[in-house]
Design a protein around this motif. Sequence first.
Motif, PDB file in Angstrom:
ATOM      1  N   ARG A 105       0.861  -1.185   0.000  1.00 18.15           N
ATOM      2  CA  ARG A 105       0.000   0.000   0.000  1.00 18.15           C
ATOM      3  C   ARG A 105       0.889   1.223   0.000  1.00 18.15           C
ATOM      4  NH1 ARG A 105      -2.586   1.208   5.341  1.00 18.15           N
ATOM      5  NH2 ARG A 105      -1.828   3.346   5.296  1.00 18.15           N
ATOM      6  N   THR A 106       0.467   2.260  -0.713  1.00 17.08           N
ATOM      7  CA  THR A 106       1.281   3.461  -0.831  1.00 17.08           C
ATOM      8  C   THR A 106       0.487   4.688  -0.422  1.00 17.08           C
ATOM      9  OG1 THR A 106       2.499   2.472  -2.688  1.00 17.08           O
ATOM     10  CG2 THR A 106       2.677   4.860  -2.390  1.00 17.08           C
ATOM     11  N   ASP A 107       1.068   5.490   0.467  1.00 13.74           N
ATOM     12  CA  ASP A 107       0.534   6.813   0.778  1.00 13.74           C
ATOM     13  C   ASP A 107       1.404   7.835   0.067  1.00 13.74           C
ATOM     14  OD1 ASP A 107      -1.268   5.597   2.468  1.00 13.74           O
ATOM     15  OD2 ASP A 107      -0.159   6.058   4.302  1.00 13.74           O
ATOM     16  N   ILE A 109       2.721  11.252  -0.034  1.00 10.10           N
ATOM     17  CA  ILE A 109       2.857  12.369   0.904  1.00 10.10           C
ATOM     18  C   ILE A 109       2.879  13.691   0.158  1.00 10.10           C
ATOM     19  CG2 ILE A 109       4.348  13.411   2.663  1.00 10.10           C
ATOM     20  CD1 ILE A 109       5.316  10.540   3.296  1.00 10.10           C
ATOM     21  N   ARG A 137       6.746   9.285  -0.929  1.00  7.95           N
ATOM     22  CA  ARG A 137       5.727   8.272  -0.635  1.00  7.95           C
ATOM     23  C   ARG A 137       6.118   7.448   0.583  1.00  7.95           C
ATOM     24  NH1 ARG A 137       6.460   5.071  -5.889  1.00  7.95           N
ATOM     25  NH2 ARG A 137       8.527   5.931  -5.507  1.00  7.95           N
ATOM     26  N   ARG A 139       5.607   3.625   1.855  1.00 10.07           N
ATOM     27  CA  ARG A 139       5.203   2.305   1.383  1.00 10.07           C
ATOM     28  C   ARG A 139       4.940   1.401   2.582  1.00 10.07           C
ATOM     29  NH1 ARG A 139       6.599   0.627  -3.441  1.00 10.07           N
ATOM     30  NH2 ARG A 139       5.391   2.439  -4.056  1.00 10.07           N
ATOM     31  N   TRP A 140       3.770   0.736   2.562  1.00 12.00           N
ATOM     32  CA  TRP A 140       3.340  -0.167   3.632  1.00 12.00           C
ATOM     33  C   TRP A 140       3.334  -1.606   3.126  1.00 12.00           C
ATOM     34  CZ3 TRP A 140       0.945   1.656   8.387  1.00 12.00           C
ATOM     35  CH2 TRP A 140       0.848   3.045   8.464  1.00 12.00           C
ATOM     36  N   PRO A 145       4.374   0.251   8.221  1.00  8.72           N
ATOM     37  CA  PRO A 145       5.173   1.114   7.349  1.00  8.72           C
ATOM     38  C   PRO A 145       6.552   0.509   7.126  1.00  8.72           C
ATOM     39  CG  PRO A 145       5.065   2.041   9.565  1.00  8.72           C
ATOM     40  CD  PRO A 145       4.127   0.861   9.541  1.00  8.72           C
ATOM     41  N   ASP A 164      -2.246   8.234 -10.751  1.00  7.51           N
ATOM     42  CA  ASP A 164      -2.420   8.026  -9.308  1.00  7.51           C
ATOM     43  C   ASP A 164      -1.292   7.130  -8.817  1.00  7.51           C
ATOM     44  OD1 ASP A 164      -3.161   7.592  -6.724  1.00  7.51           O
ATOM     45  OD2 ASP A 164      -5.111   6.679  -7.177  1.00  7.51           O
ATOM     46  N   ALA A 166      -0.571   6.299  -5.903  1.00  6.89           N
ATOM     47  CA  ALA A 166      -0.941   5.428  -4.789  1.00  6.89           C
ATOM     48  C   ALA A 166      -1.336   4.046  -5.293  1.00  6.89           C
ATOM     49  CB  ALA A 166      -2.096   6.043  -3.986  1.00  6.89           C
TER      50      ALA A 166
END
Length: 245
Positions: A105-107, A109, A137, A139-140, A145, A164, A166
Amino acid sequence: MAGPKFVLDRSSPVPLYFQIAEQFERAIVDGTIAPGERINNEIALAAELGLSRPTMRQAIQVLVDKGMLVRKRGVGTQVVHGKIRRSVELTSLFDDLVAAGKQPRTDVISVGKVPADEDVARELQLMRGADVWSLERLRWVDREPLALMHNYIPVDVVDLAAVDLAETGLYALLRDSGVVMRVARQRIGARGATPEEGRLLGERKGAPLLSMQRTAYDDAGRAVEYGRHAYRPDLYAFELTLVDR
């Protein structure tokens, strides 16, 4: 009982405890043993495999020392998590996680155009102050995290505002845009976490982090990406194969 089906070669020069530790480690990394799962105690495992208790204790200790197992009073020995091992190749973290059967999963930032500072300009072979894309970014993996990634891309290489990030990896976007990644120069190190990195990665200020800087070039020799990344060492490792020449 949690654990792989062990195959021991008693004629091998590789010590039995190390064979056991390696097979346990593979089972943790590939998800055969899930995080939080308990394993049988050393006495039961030793009896099951026809080994001495000290041999089994030594095998378990190898994984405890690596942070993959933890001993808890009143609970027993539990799996902490599987560390992501990344071969030092010209691939992206997103691609490597997917190939390992993970669901990253990516947030995002931040993403936008900024003037290149001296380091970024040098790495991307640009004039200082030239506009570049700046992408940061988090990355999870497995709900934790894993890495904080900061990439810089020349503005004429790709339009980061049009996708996108994400939902897709940066290298996949570059490939889809016709960029043929050919070679990269990479530096791996370690340093303490800044307060902001600690907050995002769930670590304390000054906690040790793996660091990586990479400049990637296309098949025409043009610098197309410069990255500065930080990784949690309890979840991540770089793996190299060395050859005697």
